[in-house]
Design a protein around this motif. Structure first.
Motif, PDB file in Angstrom:
ATOM      1  N   GLU A  66       1.499  13.500  -3.566  1.00 64.24           N
ATOM      2  CA  GLU A  66       2.642  13.030  -3.867  1.00 64.24           C
ATOM      3  C   GLU A  66       2.820  11.241  -2.676  1.00 64.24           C
ATOM      4  O   GLU A  66       2.208  11.649  -2.421  1.00 64.24           O
ATOM      5  CB  GLU A  66       4.117  14.037  -2.582  1.00 64.24           C
ATOM      6  CG  GLU A  66       5.488  13.633  -3.504  1.00 64.24           C
ATOM      7  CD  GLU A  66       6.631  14.477  -2.441  1.00 64.24           C
ATOM      8  OE1 GLU A  66       7.316  14.537  -3.186  1.00 64.24           O
ATOM      9  OE2 GLU A  66       6.185  14.630  -1.357  1.00 64.24           O
ATOM     10  N   SER A  67       3.800  10.833  -4.013  1.00 62.16           N
ATOM     11  CA  SER A  67       3.245   8.928  -3.389  1.00 62.16           C
ATOM     12  C   SER A  67       4.168   8.568  -4.602  1.00 62.16           C
ATOM     13  O   SER A  67       4.526   9.011  -5.874  1.00 62.16           O
ATOM     14  CB  SER A  67       2.546   8.440  -3.426  1.00 62.16           C
ATOM     15  OG  SER A  67       2.145   7.164  -4.282  1.00 62.16           O
ATOM     16  N   VAL A  92       0.984  -0.600  -0.052  1.00 62.43           N
ATOM     17  CA  VAL A  92      -0.156  -0.129  -0.259  1.00 62.43           C
ATOM     18  C   VAL A  92       1.121   1.212  -0.049  1.00 62.43           C
ATOM     19  O   VAL A  92       1.501   0.787   1.059  1.00 62.43           O
ATOM     20  CB  VAL A  92      -1.047   0.265   0.920  1.00 62.43           C
ATOM     21  CG1 VAL A  92      -1.619   1.574   1.241  1.00 62.43           C
ATOM     22  CG2 VAL A  92      -2.017  -1.374   1.579  1.00 62.43           C
ATOM     23  N   PRO A  93       0.742   1.975  -1.038  1.00 58.02           N
ATOM     24  CA  PRO A  93       1.212   3.152  -0.920  1.00 58.02           C
ATOM     25  C   PRO A  93       1.556   4.685   0.037  1.00 58.02           C
ATOM     26  O   PRO A  93      -0.066   4.447   0.283  1.00 58.02           O
ATOM     27  CB  PRO A  93       1.417   4.026  -2.392  1.00 58.02           C
ATOM     28  CG  PRO A  93       0.460   3.323  -2.419  1.00 58.02           C
ATOM     29  CD  PRO A  93      -0.188   1.913  -2.245  1.00 58.02           C
ATOM     30  N   LEU A  94       1.983   5.149   0.416  1.00 57.19           N
ATOM     31  CA  LEU A  94       1.657   6.104   0.922  1.00 57.19           C
ATOM     32  C   LEU A  94       1.469   7.308   0.707  1.00 57.19           C
ATOM     33  O   LEU A  94       2.914   7.967  -0.052  1.00 57.19           O
ATOM     34  CB  LEU A  94       2.735   6.489   2.306  1.00 57.19           C
ATOM     35  CG  LEU A  94       3.290   5.251   3.146  1.00 57.19           C
ATOM     36  CD1 LEU A  94       4.406   6.029   4.343  1.00 57.19           C
ATOM     37  CD2 LEU A  94       1.856   5.461   4.198  1.00 57.19           C
ATOM     38  N   VAL A  95       0.122   8.294  -0.222  1.00 51.52           N
ATOM     39  CA  VAL A  95       0.204   9.066  -0.839  1.00 51.52           C
ATOM     40  C   VAL A  95      -0.385  10.416   0.002  1.00 51.52           C
ATOM     41  O   VAL A  95      -1.536  10.343   1.041  1.00 51.52           O
ATOM     42  CB  VAL A  95      -1.058   8.987  -1.771  1.00 51.52           C
ATOM     43  CG1 VAL A  95      -1.471   9.921  -2.192  1.00 51.52           C
ATOM     44  CG2 VAL A  95      -1.173   7.729  -2.483  1.00 51.52           C
ATOM     45  N   GLU A  96       0.647  11.609  -0.614  1.00 48.00           N
ATOM     46  CA  GLU A  96       0.446  12.611   1.307  1.00 48.00           C
ATOM     47  C   GLU A  96      -0.183  13.641   0.486  1.00 48.00           C
ATOM     48  O   GLU A  96      -0.030  13.663  -0.954  1.00 48.00           O
ATOM     49  CB  GLU A  96       1.657  12.860   0.969  1.00 48.00           C
ATOM     50  CG  GLU A  96       2.261  11.897   2.131  1.00 48.00           C
ATOM     51  CD  GLU A  96       3.919  12.374   2.870  1.00 48.00           C
ATOM     52  OE1 GLU A  96       3.498  12.813   3.293  1.00 48.00           O
ATOM     53  OE2 GLU A  96       4.468  11.876   1.937  1.00 48.00           O
ATOM     54  N   LYS A  97      -1.587  14.697   0.175  1.00 46.86           N
ATOM     55  CA  LYS A  97      -1.655  15.217  -0.194  1.00 46.86           C
ATOM     56  C   LYS A  97      -0.407  16.693   0.560  1.00 46.86           C
ATOM     57  O   LYS A  97      -0.855  16.990   2.283  1.00 46.86           O
ATOM     58  CB  LYS A  97      -3.367  15.770   0.388  1.00 46.86           C
ATOM     59  CG  LYS A  97      -4.312  14.964  -0.193  1.00 46.86           C
ATOM     60  CD  LYS A  97      -5.852  15.683   0.008  1.00 46.86           C
ATOM     61  CE  LYS A  97      -6.752  15.581  -0.980  1.00 46.86           C
ATOM     62  NZ  LYS A  97      -7.947  15.162  -0.860  1.00 46.86           N
ATOM     63  N   LYS A  98      -0.293  17.407  -0.143  1.00 47.94           N
ATOM     64  CA  LYS A  98       0.450  19.350   0.620  1.00 47.94           C
ATOM     65  C   LYS A  98       0.254  20.018  -0.598  1.00 47.94           C
ATOM     66  O   LYS A  98      -0.468  20.255  -1.499  1.00 47.94           O
ATOM     67  CB  LYS A  98       1.722  18.506   0.167  1.00 47.94           C
ATOM     68  CG  LYS A  98       2.221  17.739   0.777  1.00 47.94           C
ATOM     69  CD  LYS A  98       4.101  16.916   0.462  1.00 47.94           C
ATOM     70  CE  LYS A  98       4.598  16.101   1.242  1.00 47.94           C
ATOM     71  NZ  LYS A  98       6.092  16.249   0.390  1.00 47.94           N
ATOM     72  N   SER A  99       0.727  21.254   0.354  1.00 40.99           N
ATOM     73  CA  SER A  99      -0.363  22.299  -0.440  1.00 40.99           C
ATOM     74  C   SER A  99       1.498  22.564  -0.684  1.00 40.99           C
ATOM     75  O   SER A  99       1.820  23.129  -0.265  1.00 40.99           O
ATOM     76  CB  SER A  99      -0.869  23.292   0.290  1.00 40.99           C
ATOM     77  OG  SER A  99       0.169  23.324   1.716  1.00 40.99           O
TER      78      SER A  99
END
Length: 126
Positions: free
Chosen positions: A117-118, A66-73
């Protein structure tokens, strides 16, 4: 970055890796265990970065990544043709990303936007 999880722990709208591509799970259907086998799960998913539809079948007890998908600004520094130059709001890193066709009119210099970002890839979420 990625971690391992069992197929039975997965839920819709979460992420998993299929062919080393982070994908968002659209649907999961589980079959009953057979006489000599175990239950299987059919997973339909869409690639986060390429938009390609993928489907896989795994035993329910199978471990997957399972990838770690980050929401960034980030803040839009400038717009150059089909690309936007952005600066991350936390690390102040400057990078360039292509602007999706449907959101070209929404992009403005100085505006704050969200990106995903992932696995070393980035995508605008406008």
């Amino acid at each position: 970055m990625k971690e391992q999880a069992e197929v039975r722990e997965l839920k819709e709208n979460r992420y998993m890796l299929i062919d080393d591509e982070p994908c968002r799970i659209v649907s999961i259907t589980t079959s009953k265990p057979g006489k000599h086998g175990e239950a299987k799960a059919r997973i339909e998913a869409i690639g986060v970065f390429d938009g390609q539809k993928r489907s896989v079948v795994f035993p329910v007890k199978h471990k997957i990544e399972v990838p770690l998908v980050e929401k960034k600004s980030a803040q839009v520094i400038s717009i150059q043709g089909d690309n936007a130059q952005l600066m991350d709001a936390q690390t102040f890193e400057v990078f360039e990303l292509p602007i999706p066709q449907e959101s070209k009119d929404k992009m403005e210099q100085g505006k704050e936007i969200i990106y995903l970002e992932s696995m070393g890839k980035r995508k605008l979420m406008v």
